[in-house]
Write a protein that holds these residues in place. Structure first.
Motif, PDB file in Angstrom:
ATOM      1  N   ILE A   1       0.833  -1.205   0.011  1.00 31.80           N
ATOM      2  CA  ILE A   1      -0.061  -0.062   0.090  1.00 31.80           C
ATOM      3  C   ILE A   1       1.014   1.136   0.050  1.00 31.80           C
ATOM      4  O   ILE A   1       2.030   1.105   0.579  1.00 31.80           O
ATOM      5  CB  ILE A   1      -0.905   0.059   1.172  1.00 31.80           C
ATOM      6  CG1 ILE A   1      -0.150   0.102   2.618  1.00 31.80           C
ATOM      7  CG2 ILE A   1      -1.709  -1.334   1.223  1.00 31.80           C
ATOM      8  CD1 ILE A   1      -0.980   0.513   3.672  1.00 31.80           C
ATOM      9  N   LYS A   2       0.360   2.394  -0.540  1.00 33.79           N
ATOM     10  CA  LYS A   2       1.108   3.457  -0.678  1.00 33.79           C
ATOM     11  C   LYS A   2       0.784   4.261   0.433  1.00 33.79           C
ATOM     12  O   LYS A   2      -0.349   4.747   0.439  1.00 33.79           O
ATOM     13  CB  LYS A   2       0.987   4.280  -2.069  1.00 33.79           C
ATOM     14  CG  LYS A   2       1.854   5.103  -2.189  1.00 33.79           C
ATOM     15  CD  LYS A   2       1.879   5.806  -3.640  1.00 33.79           C
ATOM     16  CE  LYS A   2       3.000   6.792  -4.035  1.00 33.79           C
ATOM     17  NZ  LYS A   2       2.855   7.319  -5.386  1.00 33.79           N
TER      18      LYS A   2
ATOM     19  N   ILE B   1      -8.825  -6.439   5.740  1.00 39.22           N
ATOM     20  CA  ILE B   1      -9.992  -5.988   6.420  1.00 39.22           C
ATOM     21  C   ILE B   1     -11.366  -6.580   6.237  1.00 39.22           C
ATOM     22  O   ILE B   1     -11.758  -6.938   5.121  1.00 39.22           O
ATOM     23  CB  ILE B   1     -10.101  -4.581   6.101  1.00 39.22           C
ATOM     24  CG1 ILE B   1      -8.943  -3.766   6.582  1.00 39.22           C
ATOM     25  CG2 ILE B   1     -11.378  -3.955   6.697  1.00 39.22           C
ATOM     26  CD1 ILE B   1      -8.695  -2.244   6.054  1.00 39.22           C
ATOM     27  N   GLY B   2     -12.010  -6.703   7.335  1.00 39.16           N
ATOM     28  CA  GLY B   2     -13.409  -7.826   7.146  1.00 39.16           C
ATOM     29  C   GLY B   2     -14.435  -6.743   7.997  1.00 39.16           C
ATOM     30  O   GLY B   2     -14.393  -6.189   8.772  1.00 39.16           O
ATOM     31  N   LEU B   3     -15.756  -7.154   7.167  1.00 37.77           N
ATOM     32  CA  LEU B   3     -16.851  -6.579   7.794  1.00 37.77           C
ATOM     33  C   LEU B   3     -18.035  -7.579   7.473  1.00 37.77           C
ATOM     34  O   LEU B   3     -18.033  -8.091   6.501  1.00 37.77           O
ATOM     35  CB  LEU B   3     -17.272  -5.124   7.281  1.00 37.77           C
ATOM     36  CG  LEU B   3     -16.273  -4.025   7.230  1.00 37.77           C
ATOM     37  CD1 LEU B   3     -15.548  -3.813   6.032  1.00 37.77           C
ATOM     38  CD2 LEU B   3     -17.105  -2.755   7.842  1.00 37.77           C
ATOM     39  N   VAL B   4     -18.995  -7.350   8.549  1.00 32.29           N
ATOM     40  CA  VAL B   4     -20.247  -8.086   8.184  1.00 32.29           C
ATOM     41  C   VAL B   4     -21.400  -7.073   8.308  1.00 32.29           C
ATOM     42  O   VAL B   4     -21.472  -6.170   9.283  1.00 32.29           O
ATOM     43  CB  VAL B   4     -20.698  -9.345   9.257  1.00 32.29           C
ATOM     44  CG1 VAL B   4     -22.216  -9.590   9.076  1.00 32.29           C
ATOM     45  CG2 VAL B   4     -19.500 -10.233   9.186  1.00 32.29           C
TER      46      VAL B   4
ATOM     47  N   GLY C   1      -5.270   0.426  -0.824  1.00 28.82           N
ATOM     48  CA  GLY C   1      -4.676  -1.155  -1.314  1.00 28.82           C
ATOM     49  C   GLY C   1      -4.799  -2.220  -0.404  1.00 28.82           C
ATOM     50  O   GLY C   1      -4.272  -3.096  -0.697  1.00 28.82           O
ATOM     51  N   TYR C   2      -5.896  -1.930   0.465  1.00 23.54           N
ATOM     52  CA  TYR C   2      -6.089  -2.937   1.302  1.00 23.54           C
ATOM     53  C   TYR C   2      -7.109  -3.913   0.786  1.00 23.54           C
ATOM     54  O   TYR C   2      -7.911  -3.400   0.106  1.00 23.54           O
ATOM     55  CB  TYR C   2      -6.605  -2.649   2.761  1.00 23.54           C
ATOM     56  CG  TYR C   2      -5.738  -1.948   3.800  1.00 23.54           C
ATOM     57  CD1 TYR C   2      -4.906  -3.002   4.534  1.00 23.54           C
ATOM     58  CD2 TYR C   2      -5.357  -0.720   3.744  1.00 23.54           C
ATOM     59  CE1 TYR C   2      -4.001  -2.606   5.375  1.00 23.54           C
ATOM     60  CE2 TYR C   2      -4.428  -0.264   4.494  1.00 23.54           C
ATOM     61  CZ  TYR C   2      -3.723  -1.198   5.330  1.00 23.54           C
ATOM     62  OH  TYR C   2      -2.584  -0.722   6.261  1.00 23.54           O
TER      63      TYR C   2
ATOM     64  N   ASN D   1     -10.313  -5.763  -5.483  1.00 27.09           N
ATOM     65  CA  ASN D   1      -9.890  -6.111  -4.084  1.00 27.09           C
ATOM     66  C   ASN D   1     -10.817  -5.871  -3.033  1.00 27.09           C
ATOM     67  O   ASN D   1     -10.542  -5.950  -1.681  1.00 27.09           O
ATOM     68  CB  ASN D   1      -8.602  -5.301  -3.642  1.00 27.09           C
ATOM     69  CG  ASN D   1      -8.758  -3.557  -3.586  1.00 27.09           C
ATOM     70  OD1 ASN D   1      -9.677  -3.372  -4.180  1.00 27.09           O
ATOM     71  ND2 ASN D   1      -7.936  -2.833  -3.107  1.00 27.09           N
ATOM     72  N   LEU D   2     -12.110  -6.115  -3.405  1.00 27.50           N
ATOM     73  CA  LEU D   2     -13.189  -6.078  -2.519  1.00 27.50           C
ATOM     74  C   LEU D   2     -13.699  -7.697  -2.662  1.00 27.50           C
ATOM     75  O   LEU D   2     -14.434  -7.747  -3.943  1.00 27.50           O
ATOM     76  CB  LEU D   2     -14.175  -4.699  -2.821  1.00 27.50           C
ATOM     77  CG  LEU D   2     -15.625  -5.084  -1.932  1.00 27.50           C
ATOM     78  CD1 LEU D   2     -15.407  -4.943  -0.483  1.00 27.50           C
ATOM     79  CD2 LEU D   2     -16.455  -4.007  -2.382  1.00 27.50           C
TER      80      LEU D   2
END
Length: 284
Positions: free
Chosen positions: A8-9, A21-24, A43-44, A67-68
């Motif tokens: 990542i920059k 990174i995770g979410l519900v 960039g995650y 990247n999602l």
């Protein structure tokens, strides 16, 4: 097997991160899209499980974003299944760690950069000891990643938790028979039973688990408390889930968790009683 790293920059320099990174989500608000977009721009890789796919809201947003990673079962399956899916997919995509946020937790680029730097610098020292470390902003102290202290705790919440995915796999992911209530506490119990610790870091910049919550501020004996009246169904769900954990802890011989969950439930019920009394006075 070597794990991949994502670059990542940050300004003019490149830094290496090995966390996702995770979410519900469930009927999420537009503010969440801004936070996810920011993480993607940095960039995650972001893993999202949608428990309300019929709304089309997030599915449309997720299209075309490489990247999602978007997952759904077409209905609300709760947190146990959804969090297991998100974390397992990140693990099998070769990530070492996953930083989880609730949809109503506010975080900034400074938040995830801080946690990512912490992870990169401490991973080797912590990977055999902890299954997760929860980050929050209980303290206003400003510290560097190098000076950050980890406090061992019995219970932690999901939001802000950095999961060590290999250890999470060893623990058995999350209990899919728990729908919402106490998914996090049950995980902490099984972590303890597998000889893993759960840690807490309370000086995280840009972290806000208050602003988008539905709590109200009540003044009791000159103290300001943030309280929320939960509906009866949620109340009984928490009681049942807590008693399940009590029985699980007792059966496994983990008496300190048996005592801790009953104490936690008692505090929860006390404040649910308090907020109901306060609302009666407010109406009167």
């Amino acid at each position: 097997m070597l794990k991949k790293a994502t670059l990542i920059k940050e300004g003019s320099c490149l830094m290496e991160t090995k966390i996702a990174i995770g979410l519900v989500i469930y009927n999420c608000e537009p503010n969440l899209l801004k936070r996810i977009s920011q993480a993607l721009q940095l960039g995650y890789s972001v893993y999202v499980y949608d428990n309300s796919p019929e709304k089309d809201f997030f599915r449309n947003f997720s299209k075309g974003k490489s990247n999602l990673r978007y997952f759904t079962c077409g209905k609300n399956v709760g947190l146990g299944i959804a969090m297991s899916t998100v974390c397992a997919q990140a693990y099998y995509d070769n990530f070492y760690g996953l930083l989880f946020f609730d949809q109503d937790t506010v975080f900034s680029s400074e938040t995830i950069d801080f946690i990512s730097k912490f992870y990169s610098s401490r991973y080797k020292a912590l990977k055999e000891i902890y299954s997760s470390i929860v980050f929050n902003a209980k303290s206003v102290a400003k510290v560097t990643v190098e000076d950050l202290e980890i406090k061992d705790v019995l219970f932690s919440i999901n939001s802000g938790s950095l999961y060590f995915l290999e250890n999470l796999r060893r623990v058995g992911w999350f209990n899919e028979t728990f729908f919402v209530d106490c998914v996090d506490y049950e995980f902490c119990l099984r972590s303890s039973n597998r000889n893993f610790k759960v840690g807490e870091c309370s000086t995280t910049p840009g972290f806000d688990h208050v602003s988008e919550q539905a709590d109200e501020v009540y003044t009791i004996w000159n103290m300001k408390l943030r309280l929320r009246k939960y509906p009866f169904k949620r109340l009984t769900g928490t009681i049942k889930a807590s008693l399940r954990i009590f029985l699980m802890a007792t059966k496994s011989g983990n008496i300190k968790y048996s005592i801790a969950i009953i104490r936690s439930l008692s505090i929860y019920l006390f404040f649910q009683f308090v907020v109901r009394v306060m609302l009666l006075f407010k109406k009167g």
